[in-house]
Design a protein around this motif. Structure first.
Motif, PDB file in Angstrom:
ATOM      1  N   SER A 306       0.834  -1.201   0.000  1.00 48.12           N
ATOM      2  CA  SER A 306       0.000   0.000   0.000  1.00 48.12           C
ATOM      3  C   SER A 306       0.872   1.257   0.000  1.00 48.12           C
ATOM      4  O   SER A 306       1.814   1.385   0.790  1.00 48.12           O
ATOM      5  N   THR A 307       0.531   2.187  -0.875  1.00 48.23           N
ATOM      6  CA  THR A 307       1.264   3.456  -0.945  1.00 48.23           C
ATOM      7  C   THR A 307       1.259   4.173   0.403  1.00 48.23           C
ATOM      8  O   THR A 307       2.278   4.718   0.841  1.00 48.23           O
ATOM      9  N   ASP A 347       1.047   9.491  -4.488  1.00 48.57           N
ATOM     10  CA  ASP A 347      -0.365   9.169  -4.219  1.00 48.57           C
ATOM     11  C   ASP A 347      -1.154   8.814  -5.480  1.00 48.57           C
ATOM     12  O   ASP A 347      -2.306   8.373  -5.372  1.00 48.57           O
ATOM     13  N   LYS A 350      -2.122   3.340  -5.992  1.00 54.46           N
ATOM     14  CA  LYS A 350      -2.629   2.787  -4.717  1.00 54.46           C
ATOM     15  C   LYS A 350      -1.607   1.880  -4.042  1.00 54.46           C
ATOM     16  O   LYS A 350      -1.636   1.699  -2.817  1.00 54.46           O
ATOM     17  N   GLU A 351      -0.744   1.268  -4.846  1.00 54.06           N
ATOM     18  CA  GLU A 351       0.270   0.394  -4.270  1.00 54.06           C
ATOM     19  C   GLU A 351       1.535   0.468  -5.114  1.00 54.06           C
ATOM     20  O   GLU A 351       1.515   0.871  -6.273  1.00 54.06           O
TER      21      GLU A 351
END
Length: 352
Positions: A306-307, A347, A350-351
């Motif tokens: 996950s970012t 951002d 998402k990952e």
């Protein structure tokens, strides 16, 4: 092959030659007339090369050795008191010498010990991994890790000498050949399109190994040029961090247990370039070119982290100055530039 890193009083030579480990004494004697040498190595590398080095050196010096477990875990800050105690027991003085025999972890660890013990002891780098030979053994950056992040306690400490023997690559686990290729690919991406294309053209590692001396020389020469222009990592040298902002965060996120350094920065190079393409800052398709070469050398291109989780690790990056990070982006393969931004820059995915 020989070159010199020109840094005034801190200048030092680098020798790249297959079989040079058989003749280390011929390079040490002209530059060091002291009495004692301490070899710092790990439990794998010393088994291959330690006794050979020890026997050469003991003909002229009093020699000791410190062996640590292999792997990033040996770069922990809390391992330092044990190493300092062993140096004190050996009665090493400021006029003596430390030799780092090993990969990037040993070079960083032994270099940091040399920079801090008795306010500084001379040291020599003998890198035995591809990653250390093409990158970390040159430039004088030495460091240890804190639980919060990689290389957060460090110094600039230049060696007296760097000896690179490409024959040591023959004893590396295949994963760590690929690991080193992450840094080699980095140099092609940021500085040398022809090197990148050359790496893309090889059909096997055996074919690449035929040219390995030249490839190591080219990477080291590129780094030498950058280090001479920017000794303390605030200008041109930032380009060498391509892929590292995300890569270091991934290493820290997994507590240095899942990805090696080269694997992590390979993911970082591909993913950051993809992010830059989304922002319109790098030409479309560039990340795909990097992805194809990275995969050719069996390196990963995505971690599926996950970012938002990764941003927590990035916030502790030592290059995070005044909440700003210097992202290294590509104009094209072989040309890079620095793009200042903050953590929100990533951002758009998402990952990672």
């Amino acid at each position: 092959m020989e070159m010199k890193v020109n840094l005034g009083k801190d200048s030092y030579p680098i020798y790249i030659q297959k079989g040079i480990l058989e003749h280390v004494i011929d390079y040490i004697q002209p530059i060091y007339q002291g009495k004692k040498i301490m070899i710092i190595s790990d439990d794998q590398v010393y088994g291959y090369y330690g006794e050979k080095l020890f026997e050469q050196l003991e003909s002229c010096y009093e020699v000791g050795h410190i062996i640590v477990p292999h792997g990033e875990q040996s770069k922990r800050f809390d391992i330092l008191p044990s190493l300092y105690s062993q140096l004190l027991s050996f009665q090493l003085t400021r006029s003596d010498l430390i030799i780092a025999l090993g990969g990037g972890v040993i070079g960083d660890l032994a270099g940091f010990v040399a920079s801090t013990f008795l306010r500084g002891v001379k040291f020599v780098q003998i890198p035995t991994s591809l990653l250390a030979q093409v990158d970390s053994s040159v430039g004088g950056k030495v460091a240890v890790d804190l639980p919060e992040g990689k290389n957060l306690v460090g110094a600039f400490k230049h060696p007296l000498l760097v000896l690179i023997d490409p024959l040591t690559l023959k004893t590396l686990d295949e994963r760590f050949i690929h690991d080193g290729m992450g840094e080699v690919i980095k140099y092609g991406c940021i500085f040398d399109q022809s090197l990148f294309q050359r790496l893309a053209s090889y059909s096997s590692f055996e074919e690449l190994y035929e040219d390995i001396d030249e490839i190591i020389y080219r990477c080291v020469d590129l780094k030498r040029d950058v280090v001479e222009k920017d000794l303390f990592d605030f200008g041109d040298r930032l380009a060498l961090n391509f892929g590292h902002t995300l890569g270091h965060a991934l290493e820290q996120y997994y507590h240095y247990e899942k990805y090696s350094h080269g694997e992590a920065i390979s993911i970082g190079m591909v993913q950051l370039t993809h992010i830059a393409e989304i922002h319109g800052l790098t030409p479309k398709g560039t990340s795909q070119l990097i992805k194809e070469v990275v995969e050719k050398y069996e390196l990963p291109t995505q971690a599926h982290v996950s970012t938002q989780e990764l941003k927590k690790a990035m916030a502790l990056d030592k290059k995070n100055i005044h909440q700003k990070l210097s992202y290294v982006l590509l104009k094209e393969i072989g040309q890079c530039y620095i793009y200042p931004s903050d953590l929100t820059f990533i951002d758009v995915v998402k990952e990672i």
